[in-house]
Structure formats: C-alpha cells, structure tokens
Design a protein around this motif. Structure first.
Motif, PDB file in Angstrom:
ATOM      1  N   LEU A 217       0.834  -1.213   0.000  1.00  0.00           N
ATOM      2  CA  LEU A 217       0.000   0.000   0.000  1.00  0.00           C
ATOM      3  C   LEU A 217       0.864   1.258   0.000  1.00  0.00           C
ATOM      4  N   VAL A 218       1.871   1.290   0.832  1.00  0.00           N
ATOM      5  CA  VAL A 218       2.749   2.466   0.892  1.00  0.00           C
ATOM      6  C   VAL A 218       3.469   2.644  -0.446  1.00  0.00           C
ATOM      7  N   ASN A 219       3.903   1.570  -1.068  1.00  0.00           N
ATOM      8  CA  ASN A 219       4.553   1.653  -2.373  1.00  0.00           C
ATOM      9  C   ASN A 219       3.577   2.182  -3.430  1.00  0.00           C
ATOM     10  N   HIS A 220       2.346   1.710  -3.397  1.00  0.00           N
ATOM     11  CA  HIS A 220       1.307   2.192  -4.316  1.00  0.00           C
ATOM     12  C   HIS A 220       1.187   3.711  -4.204  1.00  0.00           C
ATOM     13  N   GLU A 221       1.111   4.200  -2.986  1.00  0.00           N
ATOM     14  CA  GLU A 221       0.961   5.635  -2.770  1.00  0.00           C
ATOM     15  C   GLU A 221       2.227   6.397  -3.156  1.00  0.00           C
ATOM     16  N   LYS A 222       3.397   5.805  -2.965  1.00  0.00           N
ATOM     17  CA  LYS A 222       4.649   6.446  -3.381  1.00  0.00           C
ATOM     18  C   LYS A 222       4.726   6.568  -4.902  1.00  0.00           C
ATOM     19  N   ILE A 223       4.167   5.599  -5.601  1.00  0.00           N
ATOM     20  CA  ILE A 223       4.100   5.683  -7.066  1.00  0.00           C
ATOM     21  C   ILE A 223       3.272   6.905  -7.454  1.00  0.00           C
ATOM     22  N   HIS A 224       2.173   7.136  -6.739  1.00  0.00           N
ATOM     23  CA  HIS A 224       1.360   8.327  -7.018  1.00  0.00           C
ATOM     24  C   HIS A 224       2.131   9.615  -6.706  1.00  0.00           C
ATOM     25  N   LEU A 225       2.946   9.608  -5.661  1.00  0.00           N
ATOM     26  CA  LEU A 225       3.773  10.794  -5.371  1.00  0.00           C
ATOM     27  C   LEU A 225       4.690  11.095  -6.552  1.00  0.00           C
ATOM     28  N   ARG A 226       5.310  10.069  -7.115  1.00  0.00           N
ATOM     29  CA  ARG A 226       6.212  10.263  -8.261  1.00  0.00           C
ATOM     30  C   ARG A 226       5.437  10.801  -9.459  1.00  0.00           C
ATOM     31  N   GLN A 227       4.256  10.249  -9.707  1.00  0.00           N
ATOM     32  CA  GLN A 227       3.429  10.723 -10.824  1.00  0.00           C
ATOM     33  C   GLN A 227       3.078  12.197 -10.637  1.00  0.00           C
ATOM     34  N   GLN A 228       2.713  12.560  -9.419  1.00  0.00           N
ATOM     35  CA  GLN A 228       2.333  13.940  -9.138  1.00  0.00           C
ATOM     36  C   GLN A 228       3.508  14.889  -9.360  1.00  0.00           C
ATOM     37  N   LEU A 229       4.691  14.480  -8.922  1.00  0.00           N
ATOM     38  CA  LEU A 229       5.885  15.304  -9.138  1.00  0.00           C
ATOM     39  C   LEU A 229       6.186  15.480 -10.626  1.00  0.00           C
ATOM     40  N   GLU A 230       6.086  14.392 -11.382  1.00  0.00           N
ATOM     41  CA  GLU A 230       6.383  14.451 -12.816  1.00  0.00           C
ATOM     42  C   GLU A 230       5.476  15.426 -13.543  1.00  0.00           C
ATOM     43  N   LEU A 231       4.245  15.509 -13.110  1.00  0.00           N
ATOM     44  CA  LEU A 231       3.289  16.403 -13.770  1.00  0.00           C
ATOM     45  C   LEU A 231       3.184  17.754 -13.066  1.00  0.00           C
ATOM     46  N   LEU A 232       4.128  18.016 -12.186  1.00  0.00           N
ATOM     47  CA  LEU A 232       4.178  19.301 -11.467  1.00  0.00           C
ATOM     48  C   LEU A 232       2.920  19.542 -10.629  1.00  0.00           C
ATOM     49  N   ILE A 233       2.404  18.506 -10.071  1.00  0.00           N
ATOM     50  CA  ILE A 233       1.355  18.425  -9.072  1.00  0.00           C
ATOM     51  C   ILE A 233      -0.034  18.816  -9.598  1.00  0.00           C
ATOM     52  N   LEU A 234      -0.315  20.083  -9.809  1.00  0.00           N
ATOM     53  CA  LEU A 234      -1.673  20.488 -10.208  1.00  0.00           C
ATOM     54  C   LEU A 234      -2.141  19.816 -11.507  1.00  0.00           C
ATOM     55  N   PRO A 235      -1.315  19.775 -12.559  1.00  0.00           N
ATOM     56  CA  PRO A 235      -1.769  19.078 -13.770  1.00  0.00           C
ATOM     57  C   PRO A 235      -2.106  17.597 -13.534  1.00  0.00           C
ATOM     58  N   PHE A 236      -1.448  16.976 -12.560  1.00  0.00           N
ATOM     59  CA  PHE A 236      -1.780  15.586 -12.227  1.00  0.00           C
ATOM     60  C   PHE A 236      -3.249  15.482 -11.839  1.00  0.00           C
ATOM     61  N   TYR A 237      -3.711  16.355 -10.970  1.00  0.00           N
ATOM     62  CA  TYR A 237      -5.088  16.288 -10.484  1.00  0.00           C
ATOM     63  C   TYR A 237      -6.096  16.604 -11.591  1.00  0.00           C
ATOM     64  N   ILE A 238      -5.739  17.525 -12.467  1.00  0.00           N
ATOM     65  CA  ILE A 238      -6.604  17.845 -13.605  1.00  0.00           C
ATOM     66  C   ILE A 238      -6.704  16.639 -14.531  1.00  0.00           C
ATOM     67  N   TRP A 239      -5.555  16.053 -14.876  1.00  0.00           N
ATOM     68  CA  TRP A 239      -5.516  14.877 -15.750  1.00  0.00           C
ATOM     69  C   TRP A 239      -6.298  13.730 -15.112  1.00  0.00           C
ATOM     70  N   TYR A 240      -6.051  13.496 -13.817  1.00  0.00           N
ATOM     71  CA  TYR A 240      -6.717  12.411 -13.095  1.00  0.00           C
ATOM     72  C   TYR A 240      -8.235  12.582 -13.178  1.00  0.00           C
ATOM     73  N   GLY A 241      -8.695  13.791 -12.906  1.00  0.00           N
ATOM     74  CA  GLY A 241     -10.141  14.057 -12.944  1.00  0.00           C
ATOM     75  C   GLY A 241     -10.729  13.885 -14.333  1.00  0.00           C
ATOM     76  N   LEU A 242     -10.054  14.404 -15.339  1.00  0.00           N
ATOM     77  CA  LEU A 242     -10.547  14.265 -16.714  1.00  0.00           C
ATOM     78  C   LEU A 242     -10.553  12.813 -17.171  1.00  0.00           C
ATOM     79  N   GLU A 243      -9.482  12.101 -16.824  1.00  0.00           N
ATOM     80  CA  GLU A 243      -9.429  10.696 -17.222  1.00  0.00           C
ATOM     81  C   GLU A 243     -10.512   9.890 -16.503  1.00  0.00           C
ATOM     82  N   PHE A 244     -10.774  10.219 -15.252  1.00  0.00           N
ATOM     83  CA  PHE A 244     -11.859   9.542 -14.534  1.00  0.00           C
ATOM     84  C   PHE A 244     -13.194   9.780 -15.247  1.00  0.00           C
TER      85      PHE A 244
END
Length: 112
Positions: A35-62
């Motif tokens: 579980l902690v590794n799963h969440e750390k993967i999301h931290l890396r994804q968020q950093l790569e997309l400079l945080i805010l775009p991650f949430y926008i992309w996540y919401g649109l893709e959902f």
C-alpha cells in the motif's frame, strides 16, 4: 510524510496521496509495504506532472472512463495512474528503475 486519518480517506479506500502527504485510514496500514509503495508511485506521478496538472488529468481521465464504463469503481481502476500503481505496487524496487512518465504506457493497456 504519512498521516493517519480515517476521516480524510474516502470510504472504501485505505490510502490517499495528496503531494507531499500520504494519508492512510489506519495506523496499522503503515506496515503494508504494498500500500505504501502504491501511494509512493502516485507521489512520483504527481511530481512528474508538477502536481496540479496531475489532479486535472486524473479528474478528466476519470470522467472519460466513467462515460466509457458507466461505473465509478471500474472507471477508477482504469485510470492510467491507478493502472500503473496497481500493476507495480508489489515490486518494492519499482521506483528505482521506473522510466519518466511511465504512466503513459498504461493509457492504451487493455481495460481492467
């Protein structure tokens, strides 16, 4: 940083990541390496997309996945960020060798 809060983590989930924090529903979940590794993967994804775009992309893709499947849980499981995290959360060394923007590989994978 891991924070324990059964009130911030949505019903039906054990963890939630909002950069730079990992929220877990119960203290004992800190021992779940997967579980902690799963969440750390999301931290890396968020950093790569400079945080805010991650949430926008996540919401649109959902929303797109929800329109495809007409089911919230199936839509969630098919978001590329979630696919990557679920496919690799058992590999505790995954983040050491993960390629930049690796989640893109999971955009075109078969539906879950």
């Amino acid at each position: 940083m891991i924070i324990i809060s059964k009130y911030l983590v949505p019903k039906g989930y054990m963890g939630l990541t909002i950069f730079p924090f990992i929220f877990l529903k119960y203290k004992g979940l800190k021992k779940s390496a997967t579980l902690v590794n799963h969440e750390k993967i999301h931290l890396r994804q968020q950093l790569e997309l400079l945080i805010l775009p991650f949430y926008i992309w996540y919401g649109l893709e959902f929303l797109i996945r929800y329109l495809q499947h007409k089911n919230g849980y199936i839509a969630y499981k098919n978001i590329s960020f979630e696919r990557e995290a679920y496919c690799n959360d058992n590999n505790l060394d995954y983040l050491k060798s993960r390629a930049f923007w690796q989640f893109l590989k999971y955009l075109s994978k078969h539906e879950i």
